[in-house]
Scaffold this motif. Structure first.
Motif, short mmCIF file in Angstrom:
data_model
loop_
_atom_site.label_atom_id
_atom_site.label_comp_id
_atom_site.label_asym_id
_atom_site.label_seq_id
_atom_site.Cartn_x
_atom_site.Cartn_y
_atom_site.Cartn_z
N THR A 1 17.27 -11.78 30.09
CA THR A 1 16.11 -11.41 30.89
C THR A 1 16.44 -11.77 32.34
O THR A 1 17.58 -12.09 32.66
CB THR A 1 14.86 -12.16 30.42
OG1 THR A 1 15.03 -13.57 30.64
CG2 THR A 1 14.61 -11.92 28.93
N ALA A 2 15.46 -11.75 33.20
CA ALA A 2 15.71 -12.03 34.61
C ALA A 2 16.17 -13.47 34.84
O ALA A 2 16.87 -13.75 35.81
CB ALA A 2 14.45 -11.76 35.43
N ASP A 3 15.80 -14.38 33.94
CA ASP A 3 16.17 -15.78 34.16
C ASP A 3 16.60 -16.51 32.89
O ASP A 3 16.75 -17.73 32.89
CB ASP A 3 15.01 -16.54 34.80
CG ASP A 3 13.72 -16.43 33.99
OD1 ASP A 3 13.74 -15.78 32.91
OD2 ASP A 3 12.70 -16.99 34.41
N LYS A 4 16.83 -15.77 31.82
CA LYS A 4 17.21 -16.41 30.57
C LYS A 4 18.35 -15.66 29.89
O LYS A 4 18.43 -14.43 29.96
CB LYS A 4 16.02 -16.48 29.60
CG LYS A 4 14.86 -17.35 30.08
CD LYS A 4 13.71 -17.29 29.07
CE LYS A 4 12.52 -18.11 29.55
NZ LYS A 4 11.39 -18.03 28.59
N LEU A 5 19.20 -16.42 29.24
CA LEU A 5 20.24 -15.86 28.38
C LEU A 5 19.93 -16.32 26.96
O LEU A 5 19.71 -17.52 26.72
CB LEU A 5 21.62 -16.35 28.81
CG LEU A 5 22.84 -15.73 28.13
CD1 LEU A 5 22.87 -14.23 28.34
CD2 LEU A 5 24.12 -16.37 28.65
N LEU A 6 19.88 -15.35 26.03
CA LEU A 6 19.45 -15.65 24.67
C LEU A 6 20.45 -15.12 23.66
O LEU A 6 21.18 -14.17 23.94
CB LEU A 6 18.06 -15.06 24.39
CG LEU A 6 16.93 -15.39 25.39
CD1 LEU A 6 16.77 -14.23 26.37
CD2 LEU A 6 15.63 -15.67 24.69
N THR A 7 20.45 -15.73 22.49
CA THR A 7 21.26 -15.24 21.39
C THR A 7 20.37 -15.04 20.17
O THR A 7 19.34 -15.70 20.01
CB THR A 7 22.41 -16.22 21.06
OG1 THR A 7 23.24 -15.65 20.06
CG2 THR A 7 21.88 -17.55 20.57
N ARG A 8 20.75 -14.09 19.33
CA ARG A 8 19.94 -13.72 18.18
C ARG A 8 20.35 -14.57 16.98
O ARG A 8 21.52 -14.59 16.59
CB ARG A 8 20.10 -12.23 17.88
CG ARG A 8 19.19 -11.71 16.78
CD ARG A 8 19.27 -10.19 16.71
NE ARG A 8 18.35 -9.64 15.72
CZ ARG A 8 18.71 -9.18 14.53
NH1 ARG A 8 19.99 -9.22 14.17
NH2 ARG A 8 17.82 -8.70 13.69
N ARG B 1 27.44 -21.24 23.55
CA ARG B 1 26.28 -21.57 24.38
C ARG B 1 26.69 -22.00 25.79
O ARG B 1 25.86 -22.50 26.56
CB ARG B 1 25.47 -22.69 23.72
CG ARG B 1 24.96 -22.33 22.33
CD ARG B 1 24.15 -23.48 21.72
NE ARG B 1 22.93 -23.71 22.46
CZ ARG B 1 21.78 -23.06 22.26
NH1 ARG B 1 21.73 -22.11 21.33
NH2 ARG B 1 20.71 -23.34 22.96
N SER B 2 27.97 -21.79 26.15
CA SER B 2 28.49 -22.27 27.42
C SER B 2 28.79 -21.13 28.37
O SER B 2 29.21 -20.05 27.95
CB SER B 2 29.76 -23.10 27.20
OG SER B 2 29.52 -24.18 26.33
N VAL B 3 28.61 -21.39 29.67
CA VAL B 3 28.97 -20.47 30.75
C VAL B 3 30.03 -21.16 31.60
O VAL B 3 29.79 -22.25 32.14
CB VAL B 3 27.75 -20.09 31.61
CG1 VAL B 3 28.16 -19.19 32.76
CG2 VAL B 3 26.69 -19.40 30.75
N ILE B 4 31.23 -20.54 31.72
CA ILE B 4 32.36 -21.18 32.37
C ILE B 4 32.92 -20.23 33.43
O ILE B 4 33.22 -19.07 33.12
CB ILE B 4 33.48 -21.49 31.34
CG1 ILE B 4 32.91 -22.29 30.17
CG2 ILE B 4 34.64 -22.23 32.00
CD1 ILE B 4 33.82 -22.34 28.97
N PRO B 5 33.08 -20.66 34.68
CA PRO B 5 33.64 -19.78 35.71
C PRO B 5 35.05 -19.32 35.34
O PRO B 5 35.83 -20.08 34.75
CB PRO B 5 33.66 -20.67 36.96
CG PRO B 5 32.65 -21.74 36.70
CD PRO B 5 32.69 -21.98 35.21
N TYR C 1 22.71 -20.07 32.23
CA TYR C 1 22.31 -18.69 32.48
C TYR C 1 23.44 -17.94 33.17
O TYR C 1 24.12 -18.46 34.06
CB TYR C 1 21.06 -18.63 33.35
CG TYR C 1 20.67 -17.21 33.74
CD1 TYR C 1 20.15 -16.33 32.79
CD2 TYR C 1 20.86 -16.73 35.04
CE1 TYR C 1 19.81 -15.03 33.13
CE2 TYR C 1 20.52 -15.43 35.39
CZ TYR C 1 20.00 -14.59 34.42
OH TYR C 1 19.68 -13.30 34.75
N ALA C 2 23.65 -16.70 32.74
CA ALA C 2 24.53 -15.75 33.42
C ALA C 2 23.92 -14.38 33.21
O ALA C 2 23.13 -14.17 32.28
CB ALA C 2 25.95 -15.82 32.86
#
Length: 569
Positions: free
Chosen positions: A543-550, A327-331, A561-562
């Protein structure tokens, strides 16, 4: 998965050597649908039986034809029931196992010639004598012509093509999918070739004979076998007793065999027969004499099956590249300033720490080395999202060119710049999506021509050094229930397809190469989807502004968000 005795035997001897192994491009001659369901082994269940009946006395010609169609479901005694509807001459030469036409609907029509009939079928596919299944587009039709004559006052079929016809719901009760395996060009990976065989005691024999005969057309020249073209079973039988399958091969099989090549043969057999429940061990013989595999060859390497991609994805965030893990976004550390290029559609190598991305206009492909060096790798008018294979090559397509497919080497200085690949069936088409499988032997392509869109899987043809030279001439087409402009691998025998759109409600579909598919729940504005082979690799969407997982069949939003997410590969 069952333990493979040969591989277990070699493991101890290979522990120290495996660190220095490298794949070999050839065998050395010197030493050394609906819901997806788990495939239940049919041999563990009560076999499906259709005890058909032969023709009744004084049956009309149409009844004879209809009875013949139904009798195709009775495979015992080499289609004995079906042969009862024929004249003796036809019965003696007719080959029931040469082809299976799979149909949704059928109608028997009077033919143009006296005492002839046409069986009109709405077909979904067919299976040839080697178990290769070909799927057809919805509402495809096929006509089967038969002729009848009277024999001692009773109507019988005197002329009919080889093969049977099975209703679509009956087909999977009698035939089951099995993966036979071939090596990729480096012998590091075993590539599945899904076939369909009639359930029963002859399954192991059918699988080995199909493997010895070579790969399906879409994999020709893309995969290789440890067995030569001269290899054959001594007799058409692979007996299984007390869990041991005995594969007795002719002397030509081993004419130039080394310890390494024999060990590669054994591995290929064990993996191919692993899905047969009755088989726990494979013994390879040469004319009734057990083959000595020798000591572990120095350059033998246990091949990977369905290799995983790393579970860290690559994406774009804040005008640079970022990792998405859980659930993390890391540069991504050590990255040069990419903002002048407005990066999009990044890719990450499945091995090492190399990256590629397109500029904002999709006219440039940039690469980032494992030490952070930025290099212009390719240019074009309308480039497609790149895919990086395990051999160090980056794949893309330039849709402004007649031959759109392009590959870029890892080391441009020593191996030259990007180069187009000549693939005639891709000429004058638009490649919407391109992904290379983790084993590097197959390309998953979505292309459009005019108003039609197609999903293909094609073998990747490489030379002895792993350099891509083209794609197989006869790709396998996959038909989806949903509109498609994007496709990704979710395992070595399954894909996920969708028609992504930033403003429409999108439904994705997972399709297995064995059988069946699963429709995902709709997601409004799904503009991207990401999946990759491996245990517990979740599916992501954006989507344009969301990152989702199933989760299950629901989409759950992540806190960060990425965009333009992608698993390695």
């Amino acid at each position: 998965m069952k333990q493979r005795p040969f591989l277990v035997h070699l493991t101890v001897g290979l522990l120290m050597a495996v660190l220095m192994l490298s794949g070999c491009a050839s065998i050395p001659k010197s030493s050394a649908i609906r819901q997806i369901e788990s495939n239940t082994d049919s041999e563990l269940q009560e076999p499906y039986r259709f005890d058909g009946v032969g023709p009744v006395e004084n049956a009309e010609p149409r009844q004879i034809v209809e009875g013949f169609i139904e009798a195709g479901a009775s495979i015992k005694e080499d289609y004995r029931i079906a042969r009862e509807f024929m004249t003796k001459d036809l019965s003696d030469k007719w080959k029931g196992n040469s082809r299976v036409l799979i149909y949704e609907a059928s109608e028997v029509l009077a033919g143009a010639v006296t005492d002839s009939y046409t069986i009109q079928l709405e077909v979904t596919g067919e299976v040839d004598a080697k178990g290769v299944r070909t799927l057809y587009p919805p509402h495809s039709t096929r006509a089967v012509d038969v002729e009848l004559t009277k024999v001692e006052g009773q109507w019988r079929i005197s002329r009919a093509p080889d093969g049977i016809m099975l209703e679509a719901s009956t087909f999977p009760r009698i035939f089951s999918p099995r993966s036979i395996y071939f090596y990729d060009s480096s012998y590091k990976y075993l590539v599945p070739d899904v076939r369909w065989f009639a359930a029963g005691t002859g399954t192991a024999t059918s699988m080995v004979e199909a493997m010895l005969d070579g790969p399906a057309p879409y994999l020709e020249n893309a995969v290789t076998s440890a067995f030569s073209q001269a290899s054959q079973l001594v007799r058409s039988a692979v007996p299984v007793s007390d869990g041991v399958a005995t594969v007795d091969l002719n002397k030509e099989t081993f004419a130039e065999a080394t310890d390494l090549s024999r060990q590669l043969m054994q591995q290929q057999l064990e993996v191919t027969l692993d899905s047969v429940a009755a088989v726990n061990q494979v013994t390879m013989k040469e004319n009734d004499t057990e083959v000595n595999l020798g000591d572990p060859a120095p350059n033998f390497e246990a091949a990977q099956i369905n290799p995983s991609v790393p579970d860290t994805q690559i994406a774009v965030a804040d005008q640079s590249l970022a990792f998405v893990k859980g659930r993390s976004v890391i540069p991504v550390g050590g990255m040069p300033d990419l903002s002048p290029y407005a990066p999009r559609d990044p890719a990450m190598s499945p091995v090492g720490n190399r990256y590629t991305f397109l500029n904002g206009k999709r006219t440039q492909l940039w690469s980032v080395s494992d030490v952070g060096e930025l290099r212009l790798a390719a240019t074009g008018g309308a480039l497609v999202r790149p895919s990086m294979d395990a051999f160090g090559w980056t794949w893309t397509a330039d849709n402004t060119e007649k031959q759109p497919l392009v590959v870029v080497p890892e080391d441009i200085e020593t191996m030259g710049e990007y180069r187009p690949l000549s693939v005639p069936w891709l000429d004058d088409s638009k490649i919407e999506s391109l992904r290379i499988s983790r084993d590097g032997a197959r390309a998953l392509i979505v292309l459009s021509k005019g108003r039609s869109t197609h999903v293909y899987i094609a073998g990747v043809i490489r030379d002895a050094d792993g350099v891509p030279r083209g794609l197989s001439e006869n790709p396998m087409e996959v038909f989806a229930q949903v509109p498609v402009n994007t496709a990704v691998w979710s395992s070595d025998t399954s894909i996920i397809v969708a028609e992504v759109s930033g403003d429409q409600s999108v439904q994705a579909e997972e399709i297995t190469l064995q059988n069946g598919s699963e429709l995902f729940s709709y997601l409004l504005g799904m503009k991207g989807i990401s999946a990759g082979p491996g245990d517990r690799r979740p599916v992501y969407a954006e989507t344009a502004d969301k990152l989702l997982t199933r989760v299950g069949n629901s989409w759950h939003e992540l806190d960060d968000y990425a965009k333009d997410i992608s698993y390695p590969g």
